[in-house]
Design a protein around this motif. Structure first.
Motif, PDB file in Angstrom:
ATOM      1  N   VAL A 102      13.600  -0.697 -27.158  1.00 39.08           N
ATOM      2  CA  VAL A 102      13.551  -1.967 -26.465  1.00 39.08           C
ATOM      3  C   VAL A 102      12.101  -2.237 -26.051  1.00 39.08           C
ATOM      4  O   VAL A 102      11.387  -1.321 -25.656  1.00 39.08           O
ATOM      5  N   GLN A 103      11.671  -3.483 -26.226  1.00 38.90           N
ATOM      6  CA  GLN A 103      10.325  -3.892 -25.794  1.00 38.90           C
ATOM      7  C   GLN A 103      10.455  -4.706 -24.505  1.00 38.90           C
ATOM      8  O   GLN A 103      11.331  -5.564 -24.402  1.00 38.90           O
ATOM      9  N   LEU A 104       9.589  -4.399 -23.550  1.00 40.16           N
ATOM     10  CA  LEU A 104       9.645  -5.040 -22.247  1.00 40.16           C
ATOM     11  C   LEU A 104       8.355  -5.812 -21.970  1.00 40.16           C
ATOM     12  O   LEU A 104       7.259  -5.337 -22.298  1.00 40.16           O
ATOM     13  N   GLN A 105       8.494  -6.957 -21.363  1.00 37.11           N
ATOM     14  CA  GLN A 105       7.344  -7.803 -21.030  1.00 37.11           C
ATOM     15  C   GLN A 105       7.485  -8.246 -19.590  1.00 37.11           C
ATOM     16  O   GLN A 105       8.391  -9.020 -19.257  1.00 37.11           O
ATOM     17  N   ALA A 106       6.589  -7.768 -18.733  1.00 36.53           N
ATOM     18  CA  ALA A 106       6.587  -8.159 -17.321  1.00 36.53           C
ATOM     19  C   ALA A 106       5.670  -9.354 -17.108  1.00 36.53           C
ATOM     20  O   ALA A 106       4.636  -9.479 -17.765  1.00 36.53           O
ATOM     21  N   SER A 107       6.066 -10.218 -16.186  1.00 44.17           N
ATOM     22  CA  SER A 107       5.255 -11.395 -15.867  1.00 44.17           C
ATOM     23  C   SER A 107       5.511 -11.813 -14.425  1.00 44.17           C
ATOM     24  O   SER A 107       6.427 -11.298 -13.781  1.00 44.17           O
ATOM     25  N   GLY A 108       4.693 -12.746 -13.942  1.00 46.69           N
ATOM     26  CA  GLY A 108       4.904 -13.297 -12.616  1.00 46.69           C
ATOM     27  C   GLY A 108       3.933 -12.830 -11.566  1.00 46.69           C
ATOM     28  O   GLY A 108       3.983 -13.284 -10.422  1.00 46.69           O
ATOM     29  N   GLY A 109       3.047 -11.906 -11.916  1.00 44.73           N
ATOM     30  CA  GLY A 109       2.068 -11.445 -10.947  1.00 44.73           C
ATOM     31  C   GLY A 109       1.034 -12.515 -10.642  1.00 44.73           C
ATOM     32  O   GLY A 109       0.974 -13.551 -11.305  1.00 44.73           O
ATOM     33  N   GLY A 110       0.233 -12.248  -9.628  1.00 45.05           N
ATOM     34  CA  GLY A 110      -0.805 -13.195  -9.260  1.00 45.05           C
ATOM     35  C   GLY A 110      -1.385 -12.860  -7.917  1.00 45.05           C
ATOM     36  O   GLY A 110      -1.150 -11.783  -7.370  1.00 45.05           O
ATOM     37  N   LEU A 111      -2.154 -13.807  -7.395  1.00 43.63           N
ATOM     38  CA  LEU A 111      -2.790 -13.644  -6.086  1.00 43.63           C
ATOM     39  C   LEU A 111      -1.980 -14.411  -5.051  1.00 43.63           C
ATOM     40  O   LEU A 111      -1.665 -15.590  -5.253  1.00 43.63           O
ATOM     41  N   VAL A 112      -1.668 -13.745  -3.962  1.00 48.66           N
ATOM     42  CA  VAL A 112      -0.878 -14.369  -2.904  1.00 48.66           C
ATOM     43  C   VAL A 112      -1.400 -13.887  -1.556  1.00 48.66           C
ATOM     44  O   VAL A 112      -1.910 -12.767  -1.452  1.00 48.66           O
ATOM     45  N   GLN A 113      -1.266 -14.720  -0.550  1.00 50.45           N
ATOM     46  CA  GLN A 113      -1.681 -14.315   0.793  1.00 50.45           C
ATOM     47  C   GLN A 113      -0.624 -13.428   1.436  1.00 50.45           C
ATOM     48  O   GLN A 113       0.566 -13.503   1.102  1.00 50.45           O
ATOM     49  N   ALA A 114      -1.059 -12.603   2.354  1.00 46.83           N
ATOM     50  CA  ALA A 114      -0.126 -11.761   3.104  1.00 46.83           C
ATOM     51  C   ALA A 114       0.950 -12.630   3.745  1.00 46.83           C
ATOM     52  O   ALA A 114       0.657 -13.700   4.277  1.00 46.83           O
ATOM     53  N   GLY A 115       2.194 -12.158   3.647  1.00 44.66           N
ATOM     54  CA  GLY A 115       3.319 -12.919   4.156  1.00 44.66           C
ATOM     55  C   GLY A 115       3.981 -13.799   3.121  1.00 44.66           C
ATOM     56  O   GLY A 115       5.076 -14.326   3.349  1.00 44.66           O
ATOM     57  N   GLY A 116       3.334 -13.947   1.985  1.00 47.77           N
ATOM     58  CA  GLY A 116       3.860 -14.799   0.927  1.00 47.77           C
ATOM     59  C   GLY A 116       4.870 -14.081   0.049  1.00 47.77           C
ATOM     60  O   GLY A 116       5.244 -12.929   0.314  1.00 47.77           O
ATOM     61  N   SER A 117       5.292 -14.783  -0.991  1.00 49.21           N
ATOM     62  CA  SER A 117       6.318 -14.269  -1.891  1.00 49.21           C
ATOM     63  C   SER A 117       5.905 -14.429  -3.346  1.00 49.21           C
ATOM     64  O   SER A 117       5.137 -15.339  -3.698  1.00 49.21           O
ATOM     65  N   LEU A 150      -0.285  -7.700 -12.652  1.00 50.63           N
ATOM     66  CA  LEU A 150      -1.062  -7.425 -11.445  1.00 50.63           C
ATOM     67  C   LEU A 150      -0.638  -8.332 -10.300  1.00 50.63           C
ATOM     68  O   LEU A 150      -0.599  -9.555 -10.443  1.00 50.63           O
ATOM     69  N   VAL A 151      -0.358  -7.703  -9.168  1.00 56.11           N
ATOM     70  CA  VAL A 151      -0.070  -8.418  -7.926  1.00 56.11           C
ATOM     71  C   VAL A 151      -1.174  -8.094  -6.936  1.00 56.11           C
ATOM     72  O   VAL A 151      -1.447  -6.924  -6.664  1.00 56.11           O
ATOM     73  N   THR A 152      -1.819  -9.131  -6.432  1.00 62.42           N
ATOM     74  CA  THR A 152      -2.879  -8.961  -5.452  1.00 62.42           C
ATOM     75  C   THR A 152      -2.506  -9.730  -4.192  1.00 62.42           C
ATOM     76  O   THR A 152      -2.258 -10.934  -4.251  1.00 62.42           O
ATOM     77  N   VAL A 153      -2.460  -9.019  -3.080  1.00 57.47           N
ATOM     78  CA  VAL A 153      -2.097  -9.627  -1.804  1.00 57.47           C
ATOM     79  C   VAL A 153      -3.330  -9.609  -0.906  1.00 57.47           C
ATOM     80  O   VAL A 153      -3.847  -8.542  -0.571  1.00 57.47           O
ATOM     81  N   SER A 154      -3.790 -10.782  -0.535  1.00 59.68           N
ATOM     82  CA  SER A 154      -4.988 -10.884   0.305  1.00 59.68           C
ATOM     83  C   SER A 154      -4.590 -10.941   1.777  1.00 59.68           C
ATOM     84  O   SER A 154      -3.552 -11.477   2.138  1.00 59.68           O
ATOM     85  N   SER A 155      -5.460 -10.397   2.604  1.00 60.15           N
ATOM     86  CA  SER A 155      -5.170 -10.362   4.054  1.00 60.15           C
ATOM     87  C   SER A 155      -5.685 -11.607   4.754  1.00 60.15           C
ATOM     88  O   SER A 155      -6.410 -12.397   4.191  1.00 60.15           O
TER      89      SER A 155
END
Length: 121
Positions: free
Chosen positions: A1-16, A116-121
């Protein structure tokens, strides 16, 4: 099975953010699915797992109450809903597939490329 993840990004703390993992090659319902994350210099760590039917879930302590894992076998997809994000959640997130239920990295034989998920403070 091949898997492809998506949806990461830059978000502020407290976000979703909502991560998605799409599968091809075989039906996802054949596998236990998991999400893991990794930061530079650290080992890959377990985040969440879901059984084939979706009835059983396991969440790691750091994300319990904030993250939720779900799956849609008809769409051949698995999701990770991440709420109340913290800077320490910053990591590359990977989806993975296993034949047995568990939280150990070595149990998962199929891996996506990571998002990649990046959460900024």
């Amino acid at each position: 099975v091949q898997l492809q993840a998506s949806g990461g990004g830059l978000v502020q703390a407290g976000g979703s953010l909502r991560l998605s993992c799409a599968a091809s090659g075989r039906t996802l319902s054949s596998y236990v699915m998991g999400w893991f994350r990794q930061t530079p210099g650290k080992e890959r760590e377990f985040v969440a797992a879901i059984s084939r039917s979706g009835v059983r879930h396991t969440m790691s302590d750091p994300v319990k109450g904030r993250f939720a894992i779900s799956r849609d076998n008809a769409k051949n997809a698995v999701y990770l809903q991440m709420n109340s994000l913290k800077p320490e959640d910053t990591a590359v997130y990977y989806c993975a597939a296993a034949l047995s239920y568990g939280t150990v990295v070595s149990m998962y034989g199929y891996w996506g490329q990571g998002t990649l998920v990046t959460v900024s403070s």
